[in-house]
Design a protein around this motif. Structure first.
Motif, PDB file in Angstrom:
ATOM      1  N   GLY A   1       3.314  -0.424  30.421  1.00 12.37           N
ATOM      2  CA  GLY A   1       4.366  -0.848  31.315  1.00 12.37           C
ATOM      3  C   GLY A   1       5.230   0.290  31.788  1.00 12.37           C
ATOM      4  O   GLY A   1       5.088   1.440  31.344  1.00 12.37           O
TER       5      GLY A   1
ATOM      6  N   GLY B   1      -0.463  -4.242  33.643  1.00 12.14           N
ATOM      7  CA  GLY B   1       0.772  -3.585  33.260  1.00 12.14           C
ATOM      8  C   GLY B   1       1.982  -4.438  33.580  1.00 12.14           C
ATOM      9  O   GLY B   1       1.895  -5.431  34.319  1.00 12.14           O
TER      10      GLY B   1
ATOM     11  N   PHE C   1      -0.670   4.392  34.506  1.00  6.91           N
ATOM     12  CA  PHE C   1      -1.438   3.229  34.060  1.00  6.91           C
ATOM     13  C   PHE C   1      -2.850   3.651  33.652  1.00  6.91           C
ATOM     14  O   PHE C   1      -3.400   3.135  32.675  1.00  6.91           O
ATOM     15  CB  PHE C   1      -1.499   2.161  35.154  1.00  6.91           C
ATOM     16  CG  PHE C   1      -0.275   1.297  35.248  1.00  6.91           C
ATOM     17  CD1 PHE C   1       0.284   0.730  34.110  1.00  6.91           C
ATOM     18  CD2 PHE C   1       0.313   1.036  36.483  1.00  6.91           C
ATOM     19  CE1 PHE C   1       1.416  -0.077  34.198  1.00  6.91           C
ATOM     20  CE2 PHE C   1       1.446   0.231  36.575  1.00  6.91           C
ATOM     21  CZ  PHE C   1       1.994  -0.320  35.432  1.00  6.91           C
TER      22      PHE C   1
ATOM     23  N   ALA D   1       0.425  -2.954  39.283  1.00  4.07           N
ATOM     24  CA  ALA D   1       0.530  -3.291  37.858  1.00  4.07           C
ATOM     25  C   ALA D   1      -0.492  -4.353  37.468  1.00  4.07           C
ATOM     26  O   ALA D   1      -1.101  -4.278  36.386  1.00  4.07           O
ATOM     27  CB  ALA D   1       1.936  -3.775  37.540  1.00  4.07           C
TER      28      ALA D   1
END
Length: 560
Positions: free
Chosen positions: A231, A280, A225, A275
């Motif tokens: 992703g 993400g 990331f 995330a």
């Protein structure tokens, strides 16, 4: 009736029908997404790096090849690119045996090149999704090598599933678990213990009850990331956690000892928090027949999306497809997650070949050498399926080469690399037939994939007729259809995430409306179908009849 062509034969010359087209954009400038949650209606292109494009001429596709062809992906009109594993690997299972998540395999390039690729793709408006394989590692990974050296009872072995064997002298495996590939799931090491591998012996399973395993993968997520990926695709997402006692498997008895254990959701909740720090997203490879269990992975604090394999495996049948679409939307509705639609990937028979067979469904257990297929019929259906898929609510995954209408290639026995073939005792043809390097330029060696060096998998003699340069000059080609469809899908109101409603239609015909007076009609019957009243034909997968009806195995987008 067109001839049936066995897998070992050369297909007929492609005869794709004329099609109603709108001139496609030639630039990399893409309109903004309709939603801040880009992943809810994105078109995501899957790159299998070994077979996309060879930038250094050694016969293996690489990151340099992808970077050189980013304009092609931008012109195609995709929103993101998902890369199957590009990490350091012995490549026993196509890169899904990872030796180091923080190193790019030299066959593909370097970490610096990966960072440049992520950045350059973003300049074209294309996001990057990487593939994480949390269930297992390569047996060449430093952790597993340390476990082998340390011996029974050591902390190093606690990261995996090492167990003594059963039987008088420990000569029998610890349990009877079936493999995700053919063959055994346990391998014995010289000191007498056995280790678990749900896939190949070179892919030992990790012990997800061990805190170091969880910390390591959380660090790997942050690593990528921070390098700008948008992703992560999660391989074998429902297999990570195992019953702590590793009991025997009994068919039909729940809960399953290693699929969809309840504890797995704690892992994904911790991942989701990471995330969210980076904006993400996750897409999970989740093969589950139970829709309620499947939906749990898509709760707001877990995965964003998951692959829809029921649709991929569904036969070319109107009633079955409608039921699968309804079931898919119903299982996503309670958690308000978008559906994903996919026709093919690096593990399954290519769409053109599958749809040209008598049995148009897909099942790993029924794959066989030499299954006859009618490629002209399969191509016609694949064109219609493309418009069906792109008109449904949610996001779409497009496997490289599908936009070219590539068929499944027949691989000589001496060149097969897929472990599924060898572990089946040679009965399964494996997955290499859908992984053959792409054809780019018809008049160049190996269809312009790289240089004079033969590619890692052989291309069929007829491959040049599918090359990008040939199709780019043909307004009736599969590539032209995809370019136009993706542009219309992005620019035209009504597509992407949102509601749909079925419309009255004859037997064998699927018709549904989206918002903004958009209508999709797909004729899977054996006779031409009358189109609903409409103001405009936006796009058709093939020519209409002289009296304006929709032929068999043809789809159309309409504006009322």
């Amino acid at each position: 009736m067109p001839p049936l062509w066995p897998a070992a034969g050369s297909p007929p010359a492609r005869k794709e029908p004329p099609v109603a087209v709108v001139e496609s954009s030639r630039t990399g400038d893409l309109p903004p997404s309709r939603t801040d949650d880009w992943w809810r209606d994105a078109v995501i292109y899957q790159v299998y790096p070994r077979s996309f494009a060879d930038g250094d001429g050694d016969g293996t596709g690489d990151l340099a090849g992808v970077r050189a062809n980013l304009p092609y992906l931008a012109q195609l009109g995709v929103d993101a690119v998902w890369f199957t594993p590009w990490y350091l690997s012995p490549l026993v299972d196509g890169g899904y045996d990872v030796a180091d998540y923080r190193t790019i395999d030299p066959a593909f390039g370097t970490l610096d090149e990966a960072e440049k690729l992520i950045s350059e793709a973003a300049e074209f408006g294309i996001r990057t999704i990487v593939d994480i394989v949390p269930n297992h590692l390569s047996d060449q990974h430093a952790w597993f090598q340390a476990a082998l050296a340390a011996g029974p009872g050591s902390p190093e072995r606690e990261r995996f599933h090492f167990r003594p064997g059963r039987g008088e002298n420990g000569e029998l495996p610890p349990n009877n678990w079936p493999s995700q590939f053919s063959g055994d799931t346990w391998t014995r090491v010289p000191d007498g213990e056995w280790y678990l591998h749900l896939f190949a012996p070179e892919q030992p399973d990790l012990n997800w009850s061990h805190p170091e395993v969880r910390r390591e993968h959380e660090d790997v997520l942050r690593f990528w990331f921070e390098r700008g990926v948008a992703g992560v695709r999660i391989d074998s997402a429902a297999l990570l956690t195992k019953h702590p006692e590793l009991p025997d498997f009994t068919e039909g008895v729940d809960p399953h000892p290693y699929i969809d254990q309840d504890e797995i959701h704690d892992i994904y909740r911790s991942w989701r928090a990471i995330a969210d720090e980076y904006d993400g997203i996750f897409v999970g490879e989740v093969w589950l027949p139970d829709s309620e269990r499947f939906a749990r992975y898509l709760r707001p604090d877990e995965l964003h999306t998951a692959f829809n394999f029921n649709f991929l495996a569904c036969p070319w049948d109107a009633d079955r497809l409608r039921r699968t679409i309804d079931d898919t939307l119903a299982e996503h509705a309670p958690v308000k997650a978008p559906a994903t639609w996919v026709l093919c990937n690096h593990d399954v028979t290519r769409t053109v070949t599958r749809y040209g067979r008598e049995d148009t469904a897909f099942d790993f257990d029924t794959k066989a050498f030499g299954t006859p297929t009618d490629l002209e019929l399969g191509t016609r259906r694949a064109r219609a399926a493309a418009l069906l898929t792109l008109a449904l609510p949610g996001s779409v995954y497009l496997y490289q080469g599908e936009e070219l209408g590539l068929p499944e290639a027949d691989i000589p026995l001496s060149r097969i690399e897929d472990p599924m073939h060898f572990r089946s005792g040679g009965t399964d043809p494996g997955r290499d037939g859908c992984r053959v390097p792409l054809p780019w330029v018809s008049g160049e060696p190996h269809s312009g994939f790289g240089s004079d060096t033969e590619p890692w998998l052989p291309q069929p003699a007829y491959w040049p007729q599918y090359a990008v340069d040939v199709q780019s000059e043909d307004p009736a080609s599969m590539l032209a259809l995809y370019r136009t469809a993706l542009r219309l899908r992005r620019e035209t109101p009504g597509f992407g995430d949102g509601p749909m409603a079925w419309l009255p239609a004859d037997n064998g015909v699927l018709a549904f409306s989206r918002t903004d007076a958009l209508v999709c009609v797909v004729n899977l019957s054996g006779t031409p179908a009358t189109l609903p009243s409409h103001a405009e034909l936006l796009l058709a997968s093939g020519p209409l009849t002289e009296d304006g009806r929709l032929p068999s195995d043809t789809a159309a987008w309409l504006r009322r």
